[in-house]
Design a protein around this motif. Sequence first.
Motif, PDB file in Angstrom:
ATOM      1  N   UNK A  30     -28.413 -48.818 -15.166  1.00 18.87           N
ATOM      2  CA  UNK A  30     -29.246 -49.991 -15.430  1.00 18.87           C
ATOM      3  C   UNK A  30     -28.972 -50.616 -16.802  1.00 18.87           C
ATOM      4  N   UNK A  31     -27.680 -50.815 -17.130  1.00 20.81           N
ATOM      5  CA  UNK A  31     -27.345 -51.535 -18.356  1.00 20.81           C
ATOM      6  C   UNK A  31     -27.956 -52.929 -18.306  1.00 20.81           C
ATOM      7  N   UNK A  32     -28.481 -53.370 -19.443  1.00 18.10           N
ATOM      8  CA  UNK A  32     -29.130 -54.671 -19.545  1.00 18.10           C
ATOM      9  C   UNK A  32     -28.193 -55.710 -20.160  1.00 18.10           C
ATOM     10  N   UNK A  33     -28.623 -56.971 -20.119  1.00 22.49           N
ATOM     11  CA  UNK A  33     -27.741 -58.064 -20.539  1.00 22.49           C
ATOM     12  C   UNK A  33     -27.325 -57.945 -21.996  1.00 22.49           C
ATOM     13  N   UNK A  73     -28.561 -53.372 -14.676  1.00 22.64           N
ATOM     14  CA  UNK A  73     -29.798 -53.994 -14.215  1.00 22.64           C
ATOM     15  C   UNK A  73     -29.626 -55.511 -14.152  1.00 22.64           C
ATOM     16  N   UNK A  74     -28.896 -56.036 -15.127  1.00 25.06           N
ATOM     17  CA  UNK A  74     -28.609 -57.467 -15.197  1.00 25.06           C
ATOM     18  C   UNK A  74     -27.125 -57.662 -14.903  1.00 25.06           C
ATOM     19  N   UNK A  75     -26.770 -58.120 -13.709  1.00 26.95           N
ATOM     20  CA  UNK A  75     -25.352 -58.244 -13.345  1.00 26.95           C
ATOM     21  C   UNK A  75     -24.711 -59.473 -13.975  1.00 26.95           C
ATOM     22  N   UNK A  76     -24.247 -59.302 -15.205  1.00 24.03           N
ATOM     23  CA  UNK A  76     -23.632 -60.402 -15.937  1.00 24.03           C
ATOM     24  C   UNK A  76     -22.400 -59.883 -16.680  1.00 24.03           C
ATOM     25  N   UNK A  94     -12.791 -42.923 -13.606  1.00 22.46           N
ATOM     26  CA  UNK A  94     -14.144 -43.253 -13.152  1.00 22.46           C
ATOM     27  C   UNK A  94     -14.041 -44.155 -11.922  1.00 22.46           C
ATOM     28  N   UNK A  95     -14.715 -43.778 -10.854  1.00 27.93           N
ATOM     29  CA  UNK A  95     -14.694 -44.537  -9.612  1.00 27.93           C
ATOM     30  C   UNK A  95     -16.092 -45.105  -9.367  1.00 27.93           C
ATOM     31  N   UNK A  96     -16.169 -46.437  -9.258  1.00 30.45           N
ATOM     32  CA  UNK A  96     -17.454 -47.138  -9.250  1.00 30.45           C
ATOM     33  C   UNK A  96     -17.713 -47.785  -7.896  1.00 30.45           C
ATOM     34  N   UNK A  97     -18.958 -47.725  -7.449  1.00 32.78           N
ATOM     35  CA  UNK A  97     -19.391 -48.497  -6.294  1.00 32.78           C
ATOM     36  C   UNK A  97     -20.709 -49.178  -6.637  1.00 32.78           C
ATOM     37  N   UNK A  98     -21.060 -50.267  -5.929  1.00 32.99           N
ATOM     38  CA  UNK A  98     -22.215 -51.063  -6.333  1.00 32.99           C
ATOM     39  C   UNK A  98     -23.537 -50.547  -5.784  1.00 32.99           C
ATOM     40  N   UNK A  99     -24.614 -50.848  -6.547  1.00 31.90           N
ATOM     41  CA  UNK A  99     -25.975 -50.648  -6.089  1.00 31.90           C
ATOM     42  C   UNK A  99     -26.659 -51.990  -5.922  1.00 31.90           C
ATOM     43  N   UNK A 100     -27.921 -51.977  -5.553  1.00 30.19           N
ATOM     44  CA  UNK A 100     -28.612 -53.225  -5.244  1.00 30.19           C
ATOM     45  C   UNK A 100     -28.803 -54.125  -6.461  1.00 30.19           C
ATOM     46  N   UNK A 101     -28.706 -53.596  -7.673  1.00 29.99           N
ATOM     47  CA  UNK A 101     -28.803 -54.436  -8.867  1.00 29.99           C
ATOM     48  C   UNK A 101     -27.441 -54.952  -9.327  1.00 29.99           C
ATOM     49  N   UNK A 102     -26.374 -54.505  -8.688  1.00 25.59           N
ATOM     50  CA  UNK A 102     -25.029 -54.894  -9.107  1.00 25.59           C
ATOM     51  C   UNK A 102     -24.548 -56.150  -8.396  1.00 25.59           C
ATOM     52  N   UNK A 134     -23.175 -50.303   0.220  1.00 22.83           N
ATOM     53  CA  UNK A 134     -24.365 -50.404   1.071  1.00 22.83           C
ATOM     54  C   UNK A 134     -25.291 -51.531   0.647  1.00 22.83           C
ATOM     55  N   UNK A 135     -24.829 -52.427  -0.215  1.00 21.40           N
ATOM     56  CA  UNK A 135     -25.711 -53.451  -0.760  1.00 21.40           C
ATOM     57  C   UNK A 135     -25.864 -54.630   0.192  1.00 21.40           C
ATOM     58  N   UNK A 136     -27.044 -55.270   0.107  1.00 21.14           N
ATOM     59  CA  UNK A 136     -27.325 -56.528   0.784  1.00 21.14           C
ATOM     60  C   UNK A 136     -27.618 -57.544  -0.312  1.00 21.14           C
ATOM     61  N   UNK A 137     -26.857 -58.607  -0.370  1.00 25.38           N
ATOM     62  CA  UNK A 137     -26.987 -59.563  -1.467  1.00 25.38           C
ATOM     63  C   UNK A 137     -28.416 -60.078  -1.593  1.00 25.38           C
ATOM     64  N   UNK A 138     -28.976 -59.919  -2.793  1.00 28.53           N
ATOM     65  CA  UNK A 138     -30.299 -60.438  -3.082  1.00 28.53           C
ATOM     66  C   UNK A 138     -31.454 -59.588  -2.611  1.00 28.53           C
TER      67      UNK A 138
END
Length: 280
Positions: A30-33, A73-76, A94-102, A134-138
């Motif tokens: 949850x890194x912030x802007x 947390x802030x996808x910017x 490091x292997x990254x995949x997205x979560x709902x905040x990404x 597994x994300x759904x946009x928005x």
Amino acid sequence: MSSAGHIGSTDAPSSRKTVVARILHITDFHFLAEQGQTLLGVETELSFAAVVERANQTPWRPDLALLTGDLVQDPCVSSYQRLKQRLTALNVHCYCLPGNHDDPRLMSELLPSENVHVSPQILLDKWQIICLDSTISGKPNGRLSDEQLRLLEISLTEHSDRYALIALHHHPIPSGSLWMDTMVLENADEFLTITQKYPHARVVVFGHVHQAMDEVYGRLRLLASPSTCFQFKPLSPDFAVDRAPPGYRWIELYADGTIDTGVERLAEMPAGLEFTSKGY
């Protein structure tokens, strides 16, 4: 299907088994802007750094790190750039995949470097790791698209000579917290049905729940790990912050298809954590 290469095996004298790979599982940063900002009173970037430092202080050394979403947390641009700097300093792939905040598009554009990868598949000696989106946009809840389910089935079919660890963000089994389970993987039954068709599918690793879980479903071991910032209270009907410190999970994959795993935590909770919050 792309691969970041093969990781060789080493012998583990303590277990007398051949270790294929040692995996550091870290999730929900949850890194912030902007640097210095807080979420639920926690400076999430500093908490992430403390967890990584804790992992680096142990004699156990990972071959790779698996990052299962809500990296920011802030996808910017600024949040992903700072995360990339932190990950580059890890000195491990490091292997990254997205979560709902990404933002999966921004992740793919900004994160890849010599040691940071956004890849659907990692081929190891006798194992593969399949990384699903597994994300759904928005939306905060999750679902595996038809494309992601095909990726899963093709990977399991084409590499039936390898055991499989499957990684995604959303939990495919209930956590026991009613509010959190409104955001369970929507088509979990379809996902689990596919995995049960392939006896070499052995482990599912996920984030999202901000707590440790270790469950069994058929042949599968299902593992969640603590967040690197704040934790959610287990088995709570409503949103509640737990008093467990941040942490990470270590996983060892063996050549015979078995695993060892455990959770390590910081000695203390992050400063400023707001226990009375009703959400974020």
